[in-house]
Design an enzyme around this catalytic site. Structure first.
Site, mmCIF file in Angstrom:
data_model
loop_
_atom_site.group_PDB
_atom_site.id
_atom_site.type_symbol
_atom_site.label_atom_id
_atom_site.label_comp_id
_atom_site.label_asym_id
_atom_site.label_seq_id
_atom_site.Cartn_x
_atom_site.Cartn_y
_atom_site.Cartn_z
ATOM 1 N N CYS A 96 0.856 -1.283 0.046
ATOM 2 C CA CYS A 96 0.079 0.002 -0.111
ATOM 3 C C CYS A 96 0.979 1.159 -0.114
ATOM 4 O O CYS A 96 1.826 1.291 0.632
ATOM 5 C CB CYS A 96 -0.728 -0.065 1.284
ATOM 6 S SG CYS A 96 -2.176 1.468 1.279
ATOM 7 N N HIS A 138 -9.272 -3.877 -2.027
ATOM 8 C CA HIS A 138 -8.298 -3.396 -0.980
ATOM 9 C C HIS A 138 -8.679 -1.912 -0.916
ATOM 10 O O HIS A 138 -8.670 -1.221 -0.105
ATOM 11 C CB HIS A 138 -6.800 -3.608 -1.843
ATOM 12 C CG HIS A 138 -5.693 -2.815 -1.195
ATOM 13 N ND1 HIS A 138 -4.550 -3.204 -0.394
ATOM 14 C CD2 HIS A 138 -5.482 -1.329 -1.121
ATOM 15 C CE1 HIS A 138 -3.709 -2.454 -0.144
ATOM 16 N NE2 HIS A 138 -4.372 -1.250 -0.536
ATOM 17 N N GLU A 139 -8.971 -1.328 -2.325
ATOM 18 C CA GLU A 139 -9.204 0.227 -2.328
ATOM 19 C C GLU A 139 -10.848 0.508 -1.578
ATOM 20 O O GLU A 139 -10.547 1.517 -0.850
ATOM 21 C CB GLU A 139 -9.277 0.696 -3.839
ATOM 22 C CG GLU A 139 -8.071 0.520 -4.530
ATOM 23 C CD GLU A 139 -6.820 1.106 -3.872
ATOM 24 O OE1 GLU A 139 -6.868 1.942 -3.092
ATOM 25 O OE2 GLU A 139 -5.711 0.601 -4.070
ATOM 26 N N HIS A 142 -10.167 1.006 1.882
ATOM 27 C CA HIS A 142 -9.782 2.546 2.447
ATOM 28 C C HIS A 142 -10.906 3.436 2.708
ATOM 29 O O HIS A 142 -11.034 4.459 3.596
ATOM 30 C CB HIS A 142 -8.997 3.121 1.081
ATOM 31 C CG HIS A 142 -7.432 2.824 1.338
ATOM 32 N ND1 HIS A 142 -6.738 2.913 2.479
ATOM 33 C CD2 HIS A 142 -6.795 1.996 0.486
ATOM 34 C CE1 HIS A 142 -5.491 2.419 2.169
ATOM 35 N NE2 HIS A 142 -5.507 1.910 0.845
#
Lengths: 166, 173
Positions: A96, A138-139, A142
């Site tokens: 990341c 993954h995004e 966030h």
């Protein structure tokens, strides 16, 4: 256009949930242009989420097209994205831009379906798999204040090979 | 900047080893860096990067009493290593087969010939006493392709050792 500074943990803003986008205007599209440039400026970066540059809005960009031999949709701009379906589970290595100098193994769904809005507010529906699905998950994490560090799996778990069943 | 030491402790496994040793280091003014600790065959092995403004003998003294009470042997070396010196692995190798002598030597010997740099190796013995199964997982960096590595290790697979290569492509987002 500008490359924006990327926040690095332990910046508290990376642990806060982002808010839905309500206005699809020029300012949004200008921000998306900067966000994409920031993603491409990062070494090996295939995705970025707005909170990584201090913008608490539900915006992510994913583009895995630079990686060979992958099924993908090109450059995806996903606003207010929601994963509607998950299937399968696979471990893979993640890093990341907000957690430099560390990679770790994370379990993700192999296949996902999601709905989102594009930069002009039009509805998107996508089915993604493998590496692209991993990048999207993954995004999207966030946007909920989660880092891949919150999902780490012991490297020792890898001792037992990941069998691929057809 | 205080110098770095590699501290290794080994002894019979029991609950509380990590807490006592790290507490002793903390109380003694040491900082910890990268570390690896695990149970191996009923023993507990610890390897820690320790930063302390002293020398190897002083670092050993920080843990000497607790190590003695816990029955741990202690070894300390001054090292030149630093933090943030990771090499990212780009290849993983899973190996398993009926346990026999020489699996690690043969596999790693073949890998070394093609310049495979081992960054992490873990192995275990599963199965049972009658039919032990050797399982090993390696991560490392190598310029060769999966196909080249498969060809290099093909003679070993002919002896019934299963070897599976997989590229590691970190997803950076």
């Amino acid at each position: 256009m500008a490359v924006l500074p990327v926040l690095v943990f332990p910046d508290e803003r990376l642990k806060q949930p982002a808010q839905p986008v309500g206005h699809f205007d020029h300012a949004l599209r200008d921000f998306i242009t900067d966000l994409e440039q920031t993603m491409r400026a990062g070494p090996g970066g295939v995705g970025i989420a707005a909170p990584q540059v201090g913008c608490q809005q539900r915006i992510v960009i994913v583009d895995v097209s630079s990686k060979p031999k992958l099924v993908h949709h090109g450059c995806l701009i996903l606003i207010n994205p929601e994963i509607t379906y998950r299937d399968g589970s696979v471990m893979g290595r993640e890093g990341c831009m907000s957690v430099p100098d560390f990679t770790g193994n994370v379990m993700r769904a192999q296949n996902i379906k999601l709905c989102a809005l594009d930069a002009r507010g039009a509805k998107l529906e996508l089915a993604c798999t493998g590496y692209e699905a991993r990048a999207i998950q993954h995004e999207l994490d966030h946007l909920d204040g989660l880092l891949f560090l919150d999902r780490l799996v012991s490297r020792r778990t890898d001792l037992f090979p990941r069998k691929k069943y057809q | 900047m205080a110098p770095w030491f590699m501290l290794a402790l080994v002894g019979r496994d029991q609950a509380g080893i990590v807490a006592r040793i790290t507490q002793a280091l903390y109380q003694g003014g040491a900082n910890l860096g990268e570390a690896s600790m695990l149970r191996l065959g009923g023993n507990f092995a610890m390897m820690l990067m320790v930063s302390h403004a002293s020398d190897a003998r002083a670092v050993e003294q920080l843990v000497a009493r607790d190590a003695q009470e816990l029955g741990l042997t202690v070894h300390v070396d001054a090292i030149t290593g630093q933090l943030h010196r990771h090499i990212q692995p780009n290849m993983s190798v899973s190996v398993y087969g009926a346990d026999r002598s020489g699996i690690v030597a043969r596999v790693t010997g073949a890998l070394a010939k093609v310049g495979f740099h081992i960054l992490n190796l873990e192995s275990d013995v599963g199965g049972n006493d009658q039919q032990p199964l050797y399982i090993m997982h390696i991560e490392g960096h190598c310029a060769s392709s999966v196909e080249q590595l498969q060809a290099t290790l093909e003679p070993i697979t002919r002896d019934g050792i299963q070897i599976h290569f997989e590229t590691i492509e970190p997803m950076v987002g």
